[in-house]
Design a protein around this motif. Structure first.
Motif, PDB file in Angstrom:
ATOM      1  N   MET A  58      14.872  -2.170 -15.574  1.00  0.00           N
ATOM      2  CA  MET A  58      14.945  -0.797 -15.082  1.00  0.00           C
ATOM      3  C   MET A  58      16.361  -0.487 -14.589  1.00  0.00           C
ATOM      4  SD  MET A  58      12.006   0.621 -15.515  1.00  0.00           S
ATOM      5  CE  MET A  58      11.463   1.885 -14.363  1.00  0.00           C
ATOM      6  N   MET A  61      18.240   2.286 -16.135  1.00  0.00           N
ATOM      7  CA  MET A  61      18.010   3.686 -15.750  1.00  0.00           C
ATOM      8  C   MET A  61      18.857   4.081 -14.546  1.00  0.00           C
ATOM      9  SD  MET A  61      13.917   4.145 -15.955  1.00  0.00           S
ATOM     10  CE  MET A  61      13.989   5.907 -15.576  1.00  0.00           C
ATOM     11  N   PHE A  95       4.401   0.815  -8.325  1.00  0.00           N
ATOM     12  CA  PHE A  95       5.474   1.225  -7.416  1.00  0.00           C
ATOM     13  C   PHE A  95       4.951   1.427  -5.989  1.00  0.00           C
ATOM     14  CE2 PHE A  95       6.822   2.518 -11.645  1.00  0.00           C
ATOM     15  CZ  PHE A  95       8.130   2.084 -11.673  1.00  0.00           C
ATOM     16  N   VAL A  99       2.337   6.919  -8.263  1.00  0.00           N
ATOM     17  CA  VAL A  99       2.803   7.998  -9.118  1.00  0.00           C
ATOM     18  C   VAL A  99       1.736   8.305 -10.147  1.00  0.00           C
ATOM     19  CG1 VAL A  99       4.605   8.799 -10.664  1.00  0.00           C
ATOM     20  CG2 VAL A  99       5.160   7.177  -8.860  1.00  0.00           C
ATOM     21  N   LEU A 101       0.741  10.251 -13.039  1.00  0.00           N
ATOM     22  CA  LEU A 101       1.445  11.091 -14.011  1.00  0.00           C
ATOM     23  C   LEU A 101       0.742  12.443 -14.086  1.00  0.00           C
ATOM     24  CD1 LEU A 101       2.230   8.549 -16.856  1.00  0.00           C
ATOM     25  CD2 LEU A 101       3.838   9.580 -15.266  1.00  0.00           C
ATOM     26  N   ARG A 163      -3.651   1.748 -14.563  1.00  0.00           N
ATOM     27  CA  ARG A 163      -2.698   2.096 -15.621  1.00  0.00           C
ATOM     28  C   ARG A 163      -1.876   0.874 -16.019  1.00  0.00           C
ATOM     29  NH1 ARG A 163       0.600   6.886 -13.517  1.00  0.00           N
ATOM     30  NH2 ARG A 163       1.959   5.192 -12.900  1.00  0.00           N
TER      31      ARG A 163
ATOM     32  N   GLU B 181      11.533  12.036 -10.527  1.00  0.00           N
ATOM     33  CA  GLU B 181      12.081  10.862 -11.202  1.00  0.00           C
ATOM     34  C   GLU B 181      11.011   9.778 -11.363  1.00  0.00           C
ATOM     35  OE1 GLU B 181      14.917   9.382 -13.393  1.00  0.00           O
ATOM     36  OE2 GLU B 181      14.990  11.342 -12.424  1.00  0.00           O
ATOM     37  N   GLY B 182      10.079   9.739 -10.409  1.00  0.00           N
ATOM     38  CA  GLY B 182       9.008   8.739 -10.456  1.00  0.00           C
ATOM     39  C   GLY B 182       8.183   8.822 -11.740  1.00  0.00           C
ATOM     40  N   TYR B 183       7.979  10.030 -12.253  1.00  0.00           N
ATOM     41  CA  TYR B 183       7.236  10.186 -13.511  1.00  0.00           C
ATOM     42  C   TYR B 183       7.934   9.433 -14.640  1.00  0.00           C
ATOM     43  CZ  TYR B 183       4.583  14.107 -11.475  1.00  0.00           C
ATOM     44  OH  TYR B 183       3.779  14.893 -10.715  1.00  0.00           O
ATOM     45  N   ARG B 184       9.255   9.636 -14.710  1.00  0.00           N
ATOM     46  CA  ARG B 184      10.016   8.997 -15.789  1.00  0.00           C
ATOM     47  C   ARG B 184       9.973   7.481 -15.640  1.00  0.00           C
ATOM     48  NH1 ARG B 184      13.059  13.254 -14.036  1.00  0.00           N
ATOM     49  NH2 ARG B 184      13.334  14.958 -15.516  1.00  0.00           N
ATOM     50  N   GLU B 185      10.203   7.021 -14.389  1.00  0.00           N
ATOM     51  CA  GLU B 185      10.211   5.574 -14.155  1.00  0.00           C
ATOM     52  C   GLU B 185       8.867   4.964 -14.495  1.00  0.00           C
ATOM     53  OE1 GLU B 185      11.539   4.153 -10.440  1.00  0.00           O
ATOM     54  OE2 GLU B 185      13.647   4.468 -10.977  1.00  0.00           O
ATOM     55  N   ALA B 186       7.795   5.622 -14.035  1.00  0.00           N
ATOM     56  CA  ALA B 186       6.460   5.071 -14.278  1.00  0.00           C
ATOM     57  C   ALA B 186       6.188   4.979 -15.775  1.00  0.00           C
ATOM     58  CB  ALA B 186       5.405   5.930 -13.589  1.00  0.00           C
TER      59      ALA B 186
END
Lengths: 255, 300
Positions: A58, A61, A95, A99, A101, A163, B181-186
């Motif tokens: 990661m 990113m 995380f 999160v 989605l 997930r 940003e969390g959406y992209r990372e996840a």
């Protein structure tokens, strides 16, 4: 678990992580064995999360994050994987803050299987299985089509675990998963993790020392970017720690 | 205990409040005043005297013809609609593409440079765009497509598309940036490629903002006057192809209002066109606003 006979799932050699000029992790070297829960404890800013981010690359990113040294996953350095996406699909990540989605509960769990081309009844089956394993199925089975982000914090965190499981990962990385979760949910997730280690290797980064004590087979203590000590959890927590700082930390004298 | 006394800080605070209040209210007052003025000049005529049947269905715009002037605005509406539509055809893919590139792929200097460039594009006066349409696009279209006239829907559409692109790009990029940003990372952590992340996670959650961006672009196109006046050929015409010259509602008002007698029928019918434009742009902007707010509301 007898460390000497177990297979190495992850081997870290001289791993150094920098953000610009700041060193987040300095020359870490240790192994994580197959089917164990490997705890990582330490106060804030000790390099725990950076370590996780280096495993599934990661860092690519993050603009100023620089990784050197080796992270061998199944014996192969992760930086040598040509298909980054194939690497990541074998590593599940949970995380700190859940999160969900911006899609339905069903779609959240179906996301990863769909990426690898699963469709139809098989997909339904995976979704049900993963939600069940994450101890969420009973609560959401009647509203699979509603938005994942509408669930409570604790439910969302179990959704993210479902997930991650839907990837059928070999390695599951959990980064302070209980930070936004109530104690009851935390205990439920901990029970789930104990079952899961039969099938996969789990790295549990936590700021709760007692959580590592309850779950981890072996534990690493990170402090200010240095890996102070790696050993059997029982050893670390029973005053047999080799480093005084470890004992001080696990007994709550600082951190 | 401090003495209860009116001091400088108190006075400054009061004055500042007053100034800010006047500033805030005046913006609203101006909008209302403009609306009242337009309505006063043209609304009575539009409602009671204007033949709406002719206005909306006849392409014959002969406001000065004697003895019987004709006020058919269909050709003008078709002109505005065709130019705006063509502009969107040009602008939407480019703007959304630019927004996705700037927001999702470009980093550091490249990103800042592109953002400045896009904003610079928005600062070009419309008469300069019209000039480009007249002197560069016109001969180019004649040459490339072998047509007699280059001042056409194609010309005005491309010019207008370029003019609408900066606002659409900026708003669309804001919408993409608002996606956590969390959406992209996840999603990336699960092994999704950049494109899969953008298509399946980022774009769907930025959808409202993106639609708002397009609507604001449409509103920009609708209201634009000078460039369209210069590039479209300004000929009253029901267009059948992109190579036809047309005349826009806005351009008609700009070109004719100076030559009418105040209070005359012609003068009033131009205000009716203004009311029509006002309503359309108002609805478009309102819609865009509602969508943008809807997006923010959902997150809160």
């Amino acid at each position: 678990m007898a460390a000497t006979t177990a297979t190495e799932k992850l081997k870290v050699r001289d791993l150094t992580i920098r953000y610009g000029d700041t060193v987040a992790l300095n020359g870490a070297s240790f192994e994580v064995y197959e089917n164990e829960i490997f705890g990582v404890i330490g106060p804030a800013n000790s390099g725990k999360t950076s370590f996780l981010r280096a495993i599934n690359r990661m860092d690519e990113m993050t603009s100023n994050m620089h990784v050197s040294g080796e992270v061998l996953f199944n014996g192969k350095d992760v930086s040598h994987w040509r298909n980054l996406y194939a690497l990541r699909s074998r590593i599940g990540v949970v995380f700190p803050l859940p999160v969900g989605l911006p899609m339905s509960i069903y779609e959240n769990v179906a996301f990863a299987p769909k990426l690898r081309g699963v469709r139809g009844a098989e997909l339904d089956e995976i979704v049900e299985r993963c939600l069940t394993r994450a101890a969420l199925w009973d609560e959401v089975k009647d509203r699979l089509k509603s938005l994942g982000s509408l669930l409570s914090g604790g439910q969302q965190q179990r959704l993210t675990i479902a997930r991650a499981l839907s990837q059928e990962p070999e390695l599951l990385l959990l980064d302070e998963f209980s930070i936004a979760v109530d104690p009851v949910t935390t205990m439920r997730i901990e029970d789930v993790l104990k079952e899961l280690k039969e099938e996969m290797t789990i790295i549990l980064v936590t700021n709760l020392v007692q959580q590592a004590r309850r779950l981890a087979d072996r534990t690493a203590f990170f402090l200010n970017g240095e890996v102070v000590e790696v050993g059997d959890t029982a050893e670390l927590f029973t005053r047999n720690a080799q480093d005084q700082r470890t004992t001080d930390y696990v007994e709550g004298r600082f951190g | 205990m401090l003495e209860d006394r009116i001091d400088l800080a108190w006075v400054v605070d009061r004055i500042t409040q007053g100034v800010v209040f006047v500033g805030g209210v005046s913006a609203i007052l101006f909008v209302i005043a403009i609306f009242v003025f337009i309505a006063q000049q043209g609304l009575g005529f539009a409602i009671f005297e204007l033949d709406k049947g002719v206005f909306f269905t006849s392409p014959a715009w002969r406001p000065t013809s004697e003895p019987e002037p004709q006020f058919g605005a269909l050709a003008l509406m078709a002109g505005t609609a065709s130019v705006t539509g063509f502009a969107m055809l040009v602008s939407v893919p480019f703007s959304l593409g630019a927004a996705i590139y700037i927001g999702e792929f470009a980093t550091g200097r490249t990103r800042e440079f592109l953002k400045v460039l896009v904003e610079l594009l928005a600062a070009i006066p419309s008469v300069v765009w019209g000039f480009i349409g007249l002197t560069i696009m016109n001969p180019l279209i004649i040459e490339v497509f072998d047509v007699p006239v280059g001042l056409t829907i194609l010309n005005a559409g491309v010019i207008l598309g370029l003019m609408a692109a900066p606002i659409m790009t900026t708003i669309a990029e804001d919408a993409l940036k608002a996606v956590p940003e969390g959406y992209r990372e996840a999603a990336e952590a699960m092994g999704a490629t950049r494109w899969q992340v953008i298509r399946q996670v980022v774009l769907p959650s930025a959808k409202n903002g993106l639609v708002a961006a397009v609507l604001l672009g449409v509103g920009r196109g609708f209201g634009e006057t000078m460039a369209v006046l210069m590039a479209s050929g300004h000929a009253i015409n029901l267009p059948t192809s992109p190579f036809d010259s047309v005349r826009a509602l806005t351009a008609t008002i700009a070109a004719e209002l100076g030559e009418t007698a105040r209070g005359s029928e012609h003068y009033k019918v131009l205000f009716s066109l203004g009311i029509l434009l006002f309503i359309v742009t108002f609805v478009i902007n309102l819609l865009a606003d509602v969508l943008v707010r809807g997006r923010k509301g959902k997150r809160a």
